[in-house]
Design a protein around this motif. Structure first.
Motif, mmCIF file in Angstrom:
data_model
loop_
_atom_site.group_PDB
_atom_site.id
_atom_site.type_symbol
_atom_site.label_atom_id
_atom_site.label_comp_id
_atom_site.label_asym_id
_atom_site.label_seq_id
_atom_site.Cartn_x
_atom_site.Cartn_y
_atom_site.Cartn_z
ATOM 1 N N HIS A 51 42.632 36.393 43.638
ATOM 2 C CA HIS A 51 43.248 35.247 42.915
ATOM 3 C C HIS A 51 44.585 35.386 42.572
ATOM 4 N N ALA A 52 44.961 36.471 42.081
ATOM 5 C CA ALA A 52 46.343 37.042 41.701
ATOM 6 C C ALA A 52 47.092 36.650 42.939
ATOM 7 N N LEU A 92 51.791 41.561 37.386
ATOM 8 C CA LEU A 92 50.468 41.489 37.150
ATOM 9 C C LEU A 92 49.957 42.406 35.841
ATOM 10 N N ALA A 113 50.206 36.873 36.349
ATOM 11 C CA ALA A 113 48.872 36.671 36.223
ATOM 12 C C ALA A 113 48.533 37.932 35.635
ATOM 13 N N CYS A 147 40.984 36.099 36.472
ATOM 14 C CA CYS A 147 42.374 36.070 36.859
ATOM 15 C C CYS A 147 42.731 34.699 36.497
ATOM 16 N N GLU A 185 39.579 39.621 42.238
ATOM 17 C CA GLU A 185 40.548 39.315 41.161
ATOM 18 C C GLU A 185 41.989 39.309 41.996
ATOM 19 N N TRP A 190 46.813 43.560 32.996
ATOM 20 C CA TRP A 190 45.442 43.990 33.009
ATOM 21 C C TRP A 190 44.938 44.134 31.526
ATOM 22 N N ILE A 206 44.601 39.809 35.059
ATOM 23 C CA ILE A 206 43.180 40.262 35.488
ATOM 24 C C ILE A 206 42.484 40.750 34.205
#
Length: 190
Positions: A88-89, A37, A61, A52, A85, A39, A63
């Motif tokens: 969603h991830a 993930l 993913a 996302c 979010e 950011w 965000i």
């Protein structure tokens, strides 16, 4: 950070969001792979507090959080955006797709994450139905096609024509030429 480097607002937002994400994942059954993930912070976003994105080719993913939302919301509201979010991830990581359907609603409710985020900026344009007995209205932050050429579109409720208002000036138009005239008349105030 090295000595002498100042922490930016984006650094602060990402640090708080990551901490909150760890707390959420550790305290729930939302199995988000935080290592997969990324950011980032958008300094320009006006409509979405968060987003996302999924890169299937990298199985990553990202965000994206809106700086303006962070500045305007209190922390508990913004933390709700982070949880939204994260759902969603999780969907992207597990299913390769994500939306606001039943699966999303169920997970978001379990995390007390909002299904949709409240606006954090005022819209630039308001679309209002011209029918006397209809109170439909819609807002826009950008000069989309329904804003630039309202005569080509209809009210989302009754199907009648609508007018567009430029919120800062109060000027309205019903046609593409009205849009162009208003934009020209306002000049730098547009």
């Amino acid at each position: 950070m090295t000595d002498g480097e100042e922490r930016t607002l984006a650094d602060e937002i990402i640090a708080r969001a990551r901490r909150h994400a760890r707390e959420v994942v550790d305290g729930s059954d939302l199995a988000v792979d935080l290592e997969s993930l990324e950011w980032t912070v958008s300094p320009r976003a006006r409509r979405r507090a968060g987003r996302c994105r999924w890169r299937a080719d990298r199985e990553m993913a990202t965000i994206v959080l809106a700086r303006r939302a962070y500045e305007r919301y209190d922390w508990s509201t913004f933390a709700g955006v982070v949880r939204h979010e994260l759902v969603h991830a999780w969907e992207f990581q597990r299913f390769g797709e994500s939306d606001h359907g039943d699966r999303f609603r169920e997970r978001a409710a379990a995390l007390e994450a909002p299904r949709y985020c409240e606006p954090f900026t005022e819209p630039r344009y308001v679309l209002r139905c011209l029918a006397v007995d209809c109170d439909w209205r819609a807002t826009r932050h950008r000069a989309s096609k329904p804003v630039r050429s309202p005569e080509q579109y209809r009210c989302g409720s009754c199907g009648d024509a609508y007018a567009v208002e430029h919120t800062d000036s109060g000027r309205t138009w019903k046609t593409a030429s009205g849009y162009g005239g208003t934009k020209a008349a306002l000049g730098d105030e547009w």
